[in-house]
Design an enzyme around this catalytic site. Structure first.
Site, PDB file in Angstrom:
ATOM      1  CE  LYS A 268      -1.460   2.603   3.033  1.00 40.55           C
ATOM      2  NZ  LYS A 268      -1.253   3.872   2.271  1.00 40.55           N
TER       3      LYS A 268
ATOM      4  CD  GLU B 135      14.559   1.445   7.518  1.00 42.26           C
ATOM      5  OE1 GLU B 135      15.039   2.486   7.985  1.00 42.26           O
ATOM      6  OE2 GLU B 135      15.236   0.439   7.283  1.00 42.26           O
TER       7      GLU B 135
ATOM      8  CB  CYS C 178      13.570   9.667   7.183  1.00 45.32           C
ATOM      9  SG  CYS C 178      14.462   8.637   6.040  1.00 45.32           S
TER      10      CYS C 178
ATOM     11  CD  GLU D  68      10.946  13.257  10.837  1.00 44.09           C
ATOM     12  OE1 GLU D  68      12.038  13.147  10.261  1.00 44.09           O
ATOM     13  OE2 GLU D  68      10.087  12.378  10.814  1.00 44.09           O
TER      14      GLU D  68
END
Ligand code: NAD
Length: 493
Positions: free
Chosen positions: A182, A260, A294, A395
């Site tokens: 997905k 991750e 990231c 972040e």
């Protein structure tokens, strides 16, 4: 800005289940937007749990046949897929740029980068060696063989619409797993095109299945995989909050997990650093993909003695960046992915300024000239950042570089590690002893030493702490998709 493809049939809008392109069973659709304009330009299937279950059934049925193929046959498939991805670089890059916003040149780079994982795992597929273990008694033989974990559910984010999904599907297929995937709701088209090319490469029906869904439907779709004991592994790239949810919700069937997750990368510039190299490294790491990466440095620590010189060099470079639509040949930074993303960036900058940060350049939305769209934000440098600011904790995921001043190594290591996250960390120094101290002390899965560009298909990518677990790429990456089976043969004469 129009989306023109050399192969218009690569623009798919349905699910791919058991070798067939099909709308959601509910027939619902949802719109896909161009982030440069904020306008919807097509629709894709808005899947539900019923579609997710159909995908699982297909992947489950195909598993035995695929895992029993010789590894060399799986490798041949991956090689054909790799060649087709490269052959259609231009179309894939246009799709990436159109739905995600990054400049075309960067999108071409993403195609090459994503394809490199397919190539890498084509080569690794035939190297899944086992072991012979010296037995403690002469009447026994002890051996280890590796086998695929089973059906893998791959869930990916929007920031690298091709690379993130390629680096999950490739090792899964190489290992002999079958896949239900997905893609992120914002960027389904690149993933669908990639699957169309896999079909063209001759992948048997059911081995790779993909369903798309809106944000509103996602827990329904993924929930059907979490609840299903036939799905043996979840491989996920995305936010830490969703990663934790997947870890909790998959506990009932004890699935394997590769997570991750988010980062909050420190980037440390010591007074003995080569400042020009540090600025260039930061430019590559921070402003690639508009900072929506990231491993993008989120906290830039600069030692007092070089703070002013570094800030001046950085501001000059940042002011030279050109912002604009992805298909504009001059653009180096495109629009942010959506309104939520720009709101977060704006909020982080306002919060920092209200707490005493100084604005060195940028600091506002851009909405004139070529950036006449709702999602552009100016490349920004903030000075005098501090740890109480939101941008130090979370972040920003945008083109904002906050500079923190530090006095000494002990202080900066403590500050760098003062976060629940641990994906990437960077530092610039020419002191060899310091380099080895920092390597030992930084609590991150990836360390950039005098280097801003870290990712490679031949290296293990992944984090520690709340940035997740599991590794993608390299020889370590295949293990995430394989079980270790121990064989003990006894009663030998
Ligand atoms: P996100 O977690 O919101 O979404 C990622 C994926 O999870 C999407 O496919 C989304 O549809 C799905 N999802 C969302 N809610 C879900 C739910 N309740 N149940 C199941 N699935 C759900 O993340 P995002 O904002 O799209 O992506 C940005 C994040 O991804 C950042 O935190 C970034 O650091 C992280 N990221 C990490 C890496 C890495 O390799 N560590 C790489 C890229 C991005």
């Amino acid at each position: 800005m129009t989306l023109l493809l050399n192969r218009p049939d690569l623009m798919r809008s349905n699910n791919f289940i058991n070798g067939q392109w099909c709308n959601s069973i509910s027939e619902a659709r949802y719109p896909v937007q161009n982030p440069a304009t904020g306008e919807a330009f097509t629709t894709v299937a808005n899947s539900t749990d019923a579609d997710a279950r159909a995908a699982t059934a297909a992947a489950h049925a195909a598993f035995d046949g695929w895992r029993q193929q010789p590894a060399a046959v799986r490798a041949q498939f991956l090689k054909r897929w790799h060649a087709l991805i490269l052959e259609h670089t231009e179309d894939l890059a246009r799709l990436i740029s159109y739905e995600q916003g990054k400049p075309l040149a960067e999108a071409r780079g993403e195609v090459a980068y994503g394809a490199s994982y397919v190539d890498w795992f084509a080569s690794e597929a035939v190297r899944t060696y086992g072991d012979i273990i010296p037995a403690p008694v002469s009447s026994k033989k002890l051996m280890v063989v590796k086998g695929p974990v089973g059906v893998v559910a791959a869930i990916t984010p929007w920031n690298f619409p091709l690379a993130m999904i390629a680096r999950k599907i490739a090792p899964a297929l190489a290992a002999g797993c079958t896949v239900v995937a997905k893609p992120a709701e914002d960027t389904p088209l690149t993933a669908l095109a990639l699957v169309a090319l896999a079909q063209e490469a001759g992948l048997p029906a059911g081995v790779l299945n993909i369903v798309t869904s809106s944000r509103e439907q996602v827990s329904n779709v993924v929930g059907a995989w979490l609840d299903d004991s036939r799905v043996r592994k979840i491989t996920f790239t995305g936010s830490t909050a969703v990663g934790k949810l997947l870890a909790r919700e998959s506990a009932a069937t004890l699935k394997r997990l590769s997570l991750e997750l988010g980062g909050n990368a420190p980037f440390i510039v010591f007074e003995d650093a080569d400042l020009d190299a540090a600025v260039e490294g930061l430019m590559a790491a921070k402003f690639r993909n508009g900072g929506q990466t990231c491993v993008s440095p989120n906290r830039i620590y600069v030692q007092e003695a070089v703070y002013d010189a570094f800030a001046a060099k950085l501001v000059a470079r940042v002011q030279s960046l050109r912002v604009g639509p992805g298909d504009h040949p001059d653009s180096q930074i495109g629009p942010m992915i959506n309104a939520r993303a720009v709101d977060k960036i704006e909020h982080h900058v306002q919060d920092a300024l209200s707490q005493g940060a100084t604005l060195l350049t940028g600091g506002q939305r851009l909405s004139e000239g070529v950036t006449n769209g709702p999602h552009y934000y100016a490349p920004t440098v903030l000075g005098d950042a501090s740890h109480t600011m939101e941008l130090a904790q979370d972040e920003t995921f945008g083109p904002v570089a906050p500079l923190f001043r530090f006095r000494d190594e002990t202080e900066v290591v403590e500050a760098a590690n003062d976060t629940p996250y641990g994906l990437a960390g960077y530092f610039y120094s020419r002191d060899i002893s310091r380099i080895w101290r920092l390597i030992d002390q930084l609590q991150t899965g990836i360390v950039g030493i005098n280097e801003g560009a870290l990712a490679s298909e031949s290296a293990p990518f992944g984090g520690v702490k709340e940035s997740g677990y599991g590794r993608e790429g390299s020889r370590y990456g295949l293990d995430d998709y394989m079980e270790t089976k121990y064989l003990c043969q006894g009663n030998l004469a």
